[in-house]
Design a protein around this motif. Structure first.
Motif, PDB file in Angstrom:
ATOM      1  N   LYS A  12       0.782  -1.093   0.025  1.00 34.80           N
ATOM      2  CA  LYS A  12       0.116   0.095  -0.056  1.00 34.80           C
ATOM      3  C   LYS A  12       0.961   1.391   0.019  1.00 34.80           C
ATOM      4  O   LYS A  12       1.746   1.431   0.835  1.00 34.80           O
ATOM      5  CB  LYS A  12      -0.927   0.230   1.230  1.00 34.80           C
ATOM      6  N   GLY A  13       0.716   2.043  -1.026  1.00 38.54           N
ATOM      7  CA  GLY A  13       1.320   3.247  -1.039  1.00 38.54           C
ATOM      8  C   GLY A  13       2.739   3.272  -1.879  1.00 38.54           C
ATOM      9  O   GLY A  13       3.517   4.200  -2.013  1.00 38.54           O
ATOM     10  N   ARG A  14       3.029   2.081  -2.344  1.00 39.14           N
ATOM     11  CA  ARG A  14       4.121   1.631  -2.787  1.00 39.14           C
ATOM     12  C   ARG A  14       4.368   1.697  -4.701  1.00 39.14           C
ATOM     13  O   ARG A  14       3.074   1.652  -5.102  1.00 39.14           O
ATOM     14  CB  ARG A  14       4.916   0.295  -2.302  1.00 39.14           C
ATOM     15  N   LYS A  15       5.257   1.786  -5.103  1.00 38.40           N
ATOM     16  CA  LYS A  15       5.500   1.824  -6.524  1.00 38.40           C
ATOM     17  C   LYS A  15       5.855   0.291  -6.925  1.00 38.40           C
ATOM     18  O   LYS A  15       6.951  -0.112  -6.523  1.00 38.40           O
ATOM     19  CB  LYS A  15       6.536   2.883  -6.777  1.00 38.40           C
ATOM     20  N   VAL A  16       5.143  -0.114  -7.857  1.00 38.93           N
ATOM     21  CA  VAL A  16       5.334  -1.565  -8.209  1.00 38.93           C
ATOM     22  C   VAL A  16       5.491  -1.652  -9.817  1.00 38.93           C
ATOM     23  O   VAL A  16       4.337  -1.038 -10.492  1.00 38.93           O
ATOM     24  CB  VAL A  16       4.080  -2.586  -7.818  1.00 38.93           C
ATOM     25  N   ALA A  17       6.187  -2.338 -10.111  1.00 38.75           N
ATOM     26  CA  ALA A  17       6.736  -2.451 -11.575  1.00 38.75           C
ATOM     27  C   ALA A  17       5.781  -3.736 -12.058  1.00 38.75           C
ATOM     28  O   ALA A  17       5.958  -4.819 -11.648  1.00 38.75           O
ATOM     29  CB  ALA A  17       8.096  -2.725 -11.877  1.00 38.75           C
ATOM     30  N   VAL A  18       5.060  -3.568 -13.420  1.00 44.56           N
ATOM     31  CA  VAL A  18       4.504  -4.660 -13.795  1.00 44.56           C
ATOM     32  C   VAL A  18       4.221  -4.462 -15.384  1.00 44.56           C
ATOM     33  O   VAL A  18       4.185  -3.240 -15.961  1.00 44.56           O
ATOM     34  CB  VAL A  18       2.967  -4.919 -13.087  1.00 44.56           C
ATOM     35  N   THR A  19       4.275  -5.622 -15.992  1.00 43.26           N
ATOM     36  CA  THR A  19       4.049  -5.511 -17.556  1.00 43.26           C
ATOM     37  C   THR A  19       2.613  -5.273 -17.836  1.00 43.26           C
ATOM     38  O   THR A  19       1.983  -6.525 -17.478  1.00 43.26           O
ATOM     39  CB  THR A  19       4.705  -6.849 -18.210  1.00 43.26           C
ATOM     40  N   LYS A  20       2.210  -4.252 -18.348  1.00 44.58           N
ATOM     41  CA  LYS A  20       0.597  -4.046 -18.579  1.00 44.58           C
ATOM     42  C   LYS A  20      -0.020  -5.168 -19.389  1.00 44.58           C
ATOM     43  O   LYS A  20       0.623  -5.531 -20.580  1.00 44.58           O
ATOM     44  CB  LYS A  20       0.395  -2.681 -19.381  1.00 44.58           C
ATOM     45  N   GLY A  21      -0.964  -5.693 -19.018  1.00 40.22           N
ATOM     46  CA  GLY A  21      -1.720  -6.782 -19.744  1.00 40.22           C
ATOM     47  C   GLY A  21      -1.202  -8.180 -19.619  1.00 40.22           C
ATOM     48  O   GLY A  21      -1.713  -9.130 -19.968  1.00 40.22           O
ATOM     49  N   ALA A  22      -0.117  -8.353 -18.694  1.00 40.50           N
ATOM     50  CA  ALA A  22       0.273  -9.666 -18.827  1.00 40.50           C
ATOM     51  C   ALA A  22      -0.067 -10.378 -17.794  1.00 40.50           C
ATOM     52  O   ALA A  22      -1.037  -9.906 -16.850  1.00 40.50           O
ATOM     53  CB  ALA A  22       2.221  -9.592 -18.700  1.00 40.50           C
ATOM     54  N   GLY A  23       0.241 -11.974 -17.598  1.00 38.28           N
ATOM     55  CA  GLY A  23      -0.461 -12.322 -16.557  1.00 38.28           C
ATOM     56  C   GLY A  23       0.292 -12.017 -15.283  1.00 38.28           C
ATOM     57  O   GLY A  23      -0.523 -12.268 -14.200  1.00 38.28           O
ATOM     58  N   SER A  24       1.298 -11.577 -15.097  1.00 36.87           N
ATOM     59  CA  SER A  24       1.856 -10.856 -14.021  1.00 36.87           C
ATOM     60  C   SER A  24       0.709  -9.745 -13.400  1.00 36.87           C
ATOM     61  O   SER A  24       0.636  -9.150 -12.256  1.00 36.87           O
ATOM     62  CB  SER A  24       3.185 -10.385 -14.075  1.00 36.87           C
ATOM     63  N   HIS A  25       0.364  -8.965 -14.450  1.00 33.75           N
ATOM     64  CA  HIS A  25      -0.530  -7.984 -14.121  1.00 33.75           C
ATOM     65  C   HIS A  25      -2.001  -8.390 -13.495  1.00 33.75           C
ATOM     66  O   HIS A  25      -2.337  -7.769 -12.450  1.00 33.75           O
ATOM     67  CB  HIS A  25      -0.990  -7.313 -15.447  1.00 33.75           C
ATOM     68  N   TYR A  26      -2.257  -9.616 -13.917  1.00 33.12           N
ATOM     69  CA  TYR A  26      -3.672  -9.943 -13.325  1.00 33.12           C
ATOM     70  C   TYR A  26      -3.342 -10.642 -11.794  1.00 33.12           C
ATOM     71  O   TYR A  26      -4.007 -10.558 -10.853  1.00 33.12           O
ATOM     72  CB  TYR A  26      -4.196 -11.160 -13.920  1.00 33.12           C
ATOM     73  N   LEU A  27      -1.858 -10.971 -11.789  1.00 32.29           N
ATOM     74  CA  LEU A  27      -1.391 -11.588 -10.201  1.00 32.29           C
ATOM     75  C   LEU A  27      -1.537 -10.421  -9.453  1.00 32.29           C
ATOM     76  O   LEU A  27      -1.968 -10.548  -8.184  1.00 32.29           O
ATOM     77  CB  LEU A  27      -0.171 -12.328 -10.264  1.00 32.29           C
ATOM     78  N   LEU A  28      -1.049  -9.164  -9.987  1.00 36.61           N
ATOM     79  CA  LEU A  28      -1.045  -8.017  -9.076  1.00 36.61           C
ATOM     80  C   LEU A  28      -2.376  -7.959  -8.665  1.00 36.61           C
ATOM     81  O   LEU A  28      -2.547  -7.464  -7.228  1.00 36.61           O
ATOM     82  CB  LEU A  28      -0.277  -6.998  -9.609  1.00 36.61           C
ATOM     83  N   LEU A  29      -3.669  -7.694  -9.370  1.00 35.43           N
ATOM     84  CA  LEU A  29      -4.787  -7.450  -9.210  1.00 35.43           C
ATOM     85  C   LEU A  29      -5.407  -8.410  -8.110  1.00 35.43           C
ATOM     86  O   LEU A  29      -6.003  -7.806  -7.379  1.00 35.43           O
ATOM     87  CB  LEU A  29      -5.644  -7.354 -10.551  1.00 35.43           C
ATOM     88  N   ALA A  30      -4.955  -9.613  -8.332  1.00 37.52           N
ATOM     89  CA  ALA A  30      -5.566 -10.573  -7.694  1.00 37.52           C
ATOM     90  C   ALA A  30      -5.070 -10.436  -6.103  1.00 37.52           C
ATOM     91  O   ALA A  30      -5.872 -10.619  -5.095  1.00 37.52           O
ATOM     92  CB  ALA A  30      -5.416 -12.176  -8.024  1.00 37.52           C
ATOM     93  N   ALA A  31      -4.033 -10.368  -6.115  1.00 36.88           N
ATOM     94  CA  ALA A  31      -3.074 -10.251  -4.883  1.00 36.88           C
ATOM     95  C   ALA A  31      -3.301  -9.153  -4.162  1.00 36.88           C
ATOM     96  O   ALA A  31      -3.736  -9.189  -2.686  1.00 36.88           O
ATOM     97  CB  ALA A  31      -1.565  -9.994  -4.972  1.00 36.88           C
TER      98      ALA A  31
END
Length: 333
Positions: free
Chosen positions: A147-166
């Motif tokens: 919360k409040g942090r900056k997170v690198a993620v590849t837009k639209g990738a499976g990792s993006h969904y993992l971040l949403l779910a987490a």
């Protein structure tokens, strides 16, 4: 062949939103570089792949697919892409016939853009093959700490969904973090340089960051994202060449089983192909199932969850029925 004949199961081929149109418009230069579909010999199987497409990489290296296709008088041409979305666009416009494995989110975005694609195989779930990473000395201990942090993620990738779910599992909205949309290479650099607090990665990038940079897994996909990998064909090719798809399905299944049965040998071969240290490949391969199996409509339930999650974030132009894409099935014996 297991194509749905009920027209209600076919997704509409209508216009798409500016978000998806802009994604595919950026791919035009990539697909234009491929030989025009109209001039392509019908007896050539055109395969789109990424450098990290494990099973296809092995088949391409040992040329066993070409040998297996000779009795069908079919040759193979190989077309490399930088990511999954350009592959889907190439399938959609008829520049290639089939794709190597792509992350679970890729067909969802392609469907949102009304791509004419058919599922023909999948790799069983590999939830630990993607994860949220932090530096080894990071004070962050849980997803809630993002919360409040900056997170690198590849837009639209499976990792993006993992971040949403987490984040959802911790009752945190996506806006509770600051996303930095970066490629895997840039994401790793940003994490190492301290410009982001966390990075969401998938293998082999995940294992490389752990082995080579001492990064630590904050949370992997266990209980959050199955992370299946899908193989797709153009609608036209799936309708016309069930014989070729059946042979390719068998070779993929055979190669996946070989990788799991011979982990050291597979790691050595792939390390040479990818120019990555063998221990990194070995670690990454241990997390992937490489269990090639047919796609079923019931098995697409998580695809629907993914589609709904991205739709809620405004990244899909319309509601998507994930089970509406055609599904090819290998012949039963």
């Amino acid at each position: 062949m297991g194509r749905a004949k009920n027209p209600t199961l076919t997704s509409p081929r209508t216009g798409s939103s500016p978000v998806i149109r802009s994604l595919f418009a950026a791919l035009a230069l990539v697909t234009a570089a491929i030989a025009p579909a109209a001039a392509q010999d019908a007896a050539t199987l055109r395969i789109g792949y990424q450098r990290s497409s494990t099973l296809i990489a092995l088949l391409r290296e040992d040329r066993t697919l070409e040998t297996a296709l000779k009795p069908l008088n079919v040759e193979v041409s190989w077309h490399e892409f930088t990511s999954g979305l350009p592959i889907m666009e190439a399938l959609n416009v008829g520049r290639i016939d089939v794709s190597a494995d792509v992350a679970d989110t890729v067909p969802v975005f392609a469907q949102g853009a009304n791509a004419k694609i058919t599922y023909f195989a999948q790799e069983a779930a590999s939830p630990t093959a993607q994860a949220i990473l932090v530096p080894g000395d990071s004070p962050l201990k849980s997803v809630a700490d993002l919360k409040g942090r900056k997170v690198a993620v590849t837009k639209g990738a499976g990792s993006h969904y993992l971040l949403l779910a987490a984040l959802k599992a911790e009752s945190l909205p996506f806006k509770s973090i600051t996303p930095a949309y970066l490629t895997p290479a840039d994401g790793r650099s940003a994490l190492a340089g301290g410009s982001v607090d966390a990075w969401v990665a998938w293998d082999p990038f995940l294992s490389a960051a752990e082995v080579q940079a001492g990064a630590r897994v904050l949370k992997d996909g266990t209980g959050l994202s199955g992370y299946k990998r899908y193989y797709l064909a153009s609608d036209d090719y799936a309708a016309k060449r069930a014989d070729v798809l059946a042979l390719l399905f068998g070779k993929l299944k055979e190669t996946g089983a070989w990788v799991k049965a011979h982990p050291d040998a597979a790691a050595e071969r792939l390390a040479a192909l990818w120019k990555i240290d063998a221990p990194v490949v070995l670690k990454a391969n241990a997390r992937r199932s490489y269990q090639v199996e047919p796609v079923t409509r019931d098995g697409l339930a998580e695809q629907q969850t993914i589609a709904d999650a991205f739709r809620a974030e405004g990244l899909l132009p319309r509601a998507v029925d994930a089970a509406a894409l055609p599904v090819w099935a290998p012949p039963t014996r």
